[in-house]
Design an enzyme around this catalytic site. Structure first.
Site, mmCIF file in Angstrom:
data_model
loop_
_atom_site.group_PDB
_atom_site.id
_atom_site.type_symbol
_atom_site.label_atom_id
_atom_site.label_comp_id
_atom_site.label_asym_id
_atom_site.label_seq_id
_atom_site.Cartn_x
_atom_site.Cartn_y
_atom_site.Cartn_z
ATOM 1 N N ASP A 14 40.611 40.113 36.264
ATOM 2 C CA ASP A 14 41.458 39.012 36.728
ATOM 3 C C ASP A 14 42.012 39.368 38.100
ATOM 4 O OD1 ASP A 14 42.933 36.713 36.849
ATOM 5 O OD2 ASP A 14 44.320 37.225 35.231
ATOM 6 N N ASP A 108 38.672 33.160 39.920
ATOM 7 C CA ASP A 108 39.378 34.436 40.019
ATOM 8 C C ASP A 108 39.352 35.300 38.770
ATOM 9 O OD1 ASP A 108 40.941 32.646 38.633
ATOM 10 O OD2 ASP A 108 42.834 33.371 39.455
ATOM 11 N N GLU A 109 38.553 34.928 37.765
ATOM 12 C CA GLU A 109 38.475 35.797 36.588
ATOM 13 C C GLU A 109 37.128 35.646 35.891
ATOM 14 O OE1 GLU A 109 40.931 34.786 33.155
ATOM 15 O OE2 GLU A 109 41.391 32.838 34.054
#
Length: 369
Positions: A14, A108-109
């Site tokens: 993350d 983003d993850e």
């Protein structure tokens, strides 16, 4: 029951305050300062906040007006999705140096199944550390990671030592980890569900584990079975590398409520332009067009039409959206309009996925995390 399950090695990576961190990366003058991405203007809503801003209580989905009250020194910056996509691709390229089993959840993850990995390294913890170091060195941003036997626990663990940290939950630690876990930390338990659990005396994983399957299903419906199993470390969802996009959309919140349909038509033209741009970039088209309307009293309405063929042309999408707009009379002035396409013609190749899964199944597991 947990001992009967195959042990996998899952990493959840993350990125730390991704949108805000990208802004600080591109503008060194913003580093160390409280910034919010989006949220500018009288009606703006914040997309992300830097850790410096979070200390004041500023967070995503908060109105810019409230944020500036909490943090008078807050700096607002515009979103830049082209840049976020560029950075995200660099990060995913690093992931694929280690495994083909990469499941992005957002820009983003992502989940990585490193049970069988390209480095031949039996330690998922060391791999996570190496991946995070490379992101820092090659991209200039920090990331946090969670490592465990399934996706659920890995995701929960990735939030433990943020920012720029990681946590490993080894197989023998799983049950105790889950029993000690605050119910609010359980992925899938939102604010409303947490309040409902509190009312029933469920505050920790141990409390949750004490409830029968029947009890949980009676009080939480279909989610009850999910809660019953995850608190026992059972979550068999595979890492799915080629997640098929199910819809594509664009929307706009207006600085002033719109009461005239003439003005709404002008806004729909701009929104359609953005949708078409995203369709072309993703090389997809769709059959179902949905118009999203949020009224000034915050009630939400959607109107949809499914065409007999796939479309990506602006003229067809715009005309369909107009038809949906005039489908029935507006009940109030409008603060937001959105257009989405679903029922997409997405096709993906699964050759690499199957090869990676076969390799993961056949590998002789070493219980080293």
């Amino acid at each position: 029951m947990l001992n009967d399950l195959p042990i996998r090695k899952i990493i959840h990576v993350d990125m730390d305050a991704f949108y805000a961190s990208v802004a600080q990366l591109d503008n060194p003058e913003l580093r160390g300062k409280a910034i919010a991405v989006g949220g500018g203007g009288a009606r703006g809503v914040i997309s992300a906040a830097s850790y410096e801003a979070r200390k004041f209580g500023v967070k995503s989905a908060m109105s810019g007006r409230l944020a500036i009250k909490l943090c008078p020194e807050l700096i607002f910056v515009k979103t830049n999705f082209d840049r976020y996509n560029e950075i995200s691709k660099k990060v995913r390229h690093i992931f694929h140096d280690y495994t083909d089993l990469v499941e992005p959840l957002s820009l983003d993850e992502a989940y990585l199944d490193v049970t069988a990995n390209k480095k031949g390294n039996p330690s998922a913890s060391l791999l996570a550390q190496e991946i995070r170091n490379r992101i820092s060195t090659e991209v200039g941003l920090t990331a946090s990671a969670g490592i465990s036997i399934n996706k659920f626990i890995a995701k929960v663990a990735s939030d433990y030592n943020k920012p720029n940290g990681q946590k490993t939950v080894n197989p023998e630690e799983v049950l105790q980890f889950l029993e000690d876990l605050d119910i609010r930390k359980f992925y899938g338990v939102g604010k409303v569900t947490a309040e409902k659990m509190y009312q029933k005396g469920i505050f920790t994983g141990q409390d949750l584990k004490g409830k029968s399957l029947e009890y949980l299903e009676d009080h939480f419906g279909k989610s009850g079975s999910y809660y019953y199993h995850v608190v026992r470390g059972i979550h068999n969802s595979d890492v799915k590398p080629n997640r098929i996009r199910k819809s594509l959309a664009a929307e706009r919140t207006f600085s002033e409520n719109l009461s005239s349909e003439i003005f709404m038509l002008e806004k729909l033209d701009h929104i359609t332009e953005e949708v078409v741009k995203r369709l072309k970039k993703s090389k997809v088209s769709g059959k179902t067009i949905t118009l999203k309307i949020k009224y000034s009293d915050f009630t939400l309405q959607t109107r949809s039409k499914t065409l007999p063929y796939f479309v990506s042309e602006k003229s067809i999408i715009l005309e369909t959206a107009k038809d949906l707009l005039f489908q029935e009379k507006m009940s109030n002035s409008v603060r937001l309009l959105g257009i989405s396409l679903s029922n997409l013609n997405t096709e993906t190749s699964k050759i690499k996925v199957l090869e990676a899964k076969e390799k993961a199944v056949s590998v002789q597991l070493k219980f080293e995390f």
